[in-house]
Design a protein around this motif. Sequence first.
Motif, PDB file in Angstrom:
ATOM      1  N   SER A 229       0.824  -1.213   0.000  1.00 58.12           N
ATOM      2  CA  SER A 229       0.000   0.000   0.000  1.00 58.12           C
ATOM      3  C   SER A 229       0.857   1.262   0.000  1.00 58.12           C
ATOM      4  CB  SER A 229      -0.931   0.009   1.215  1.00 58.12           C
ATOM      5  OG  SER A 229      -1.847  -1.056   1.149  1.00 58.12           O
ATOM      6  N   ALA A 230       2.054   1.177   0.597  1.00 59.17           N
ATOM      7  CA  ALA A 230       2.964   2.319   0.647  1.00 59.17           C
ATOM      8  C   ALA A 230       3.729   2.507  -0.661  1.00 59.17           C
ATOM      9  CB  ALA A 230       3.949   2.148   1.798  1.00 59.17           C
TER      10      ALA A 230
ATOM     11  N   ILE B  77       6.959   1.741   9.116  1.00 56.71           N
ATOM     12  CA  ILE B  77       6.948   1.705   7.656  1.00 56.71           C
ATOM     13  C   ILE B  77       7.194   3.078   7.042  1.00 56.71           C
ATOM     14  CG2 ILE B  77       5.465   1.254   5.656  1.00 56.71           C
ATOM     15  CD1 ILE B  77       4.254  -1.059   7.290  1.00 56.71           C
ATOM     16  N   ALA B  78       6.683   4.121   7.665  1.00 51.80           N
ATOM     17  CA  ALA B  78       6.844   5.463   7.105  1.00 51.80           C
ATOM     18  C   ALA B  78       8.309   5.868   6.988  1.00 51.80           C
ATOM     19  CB  ALA B  78       6.089   6.473   7.954  1.00 51.80           C
TER      20      ALA B  78
END
Length: 242
Positions: free
Chosen positions: A107-108, A222-223
């Motif tokens: 999704s990222a 994740i960011a």
Amino acid sequence: MRPALLAAIFDVDGVLVDSPHERAWREALTGFVDPAGFTTSFYQANVAGKPRLEGAREALERLGGQKAAARTAEYADRKQALIDQLIEAGSFEVFPDALRFASALKSAGLRLALASSSKNAAAMLSQLKLPDGRTLLSLFDADLSGRDVPRGKPDPALFLLAAEALNTPPLQCVVIEDAPAGITAARAGGMTALGIARLGDEALLREAGADLVVTSLDQVEIAALGAGTLRARAVTEPVADA
């Protein structure tokens, strides 16, 4: 400063799937050497992540000596027959944190690849389902699992092929591994190495050179990957089941 991490390369057994590989290796030893010495720690340190023949040779040499090692091919074939039976019977399951993690990376915007030494990865992942009904295998852009390479892990050849398949420089790839051999391979290939310690083997993964070791993939921020940083969340946030 490292460039953004744009791709993730996953090992399968012990990372994405709680597979019966360790069980198959141990049970197949009967008739070769005493299986009692084939503990989980022995498996992680000497067999996990390696190509089948290399893992078989390592197990027999360490547990039974050179005489036993002469039967490497026979032991490897017996193990393969047993793992095929276990997979056909559905004796495996996805790790929920791995499913959440892989889905979040996708999704990222990261590209995803499978790079397991096992030739059974696709057979397992094609049986496991995402919440929307697709197979877990469909989440990945490339599957290099079981690909024949001149040298298996800890050589980086398989991971370098995965990076090439994803059209991503190795420096911008993160490898997710549960085995020291896989961590060593990732670092040798110039990639960031994330160790997932599901068996209390954090020390082994750190010694192999992991950039970060976690006990759940839910702990990874994740960011931060977009900034080329691999780090754990300051406080693990509750994550809903996938």
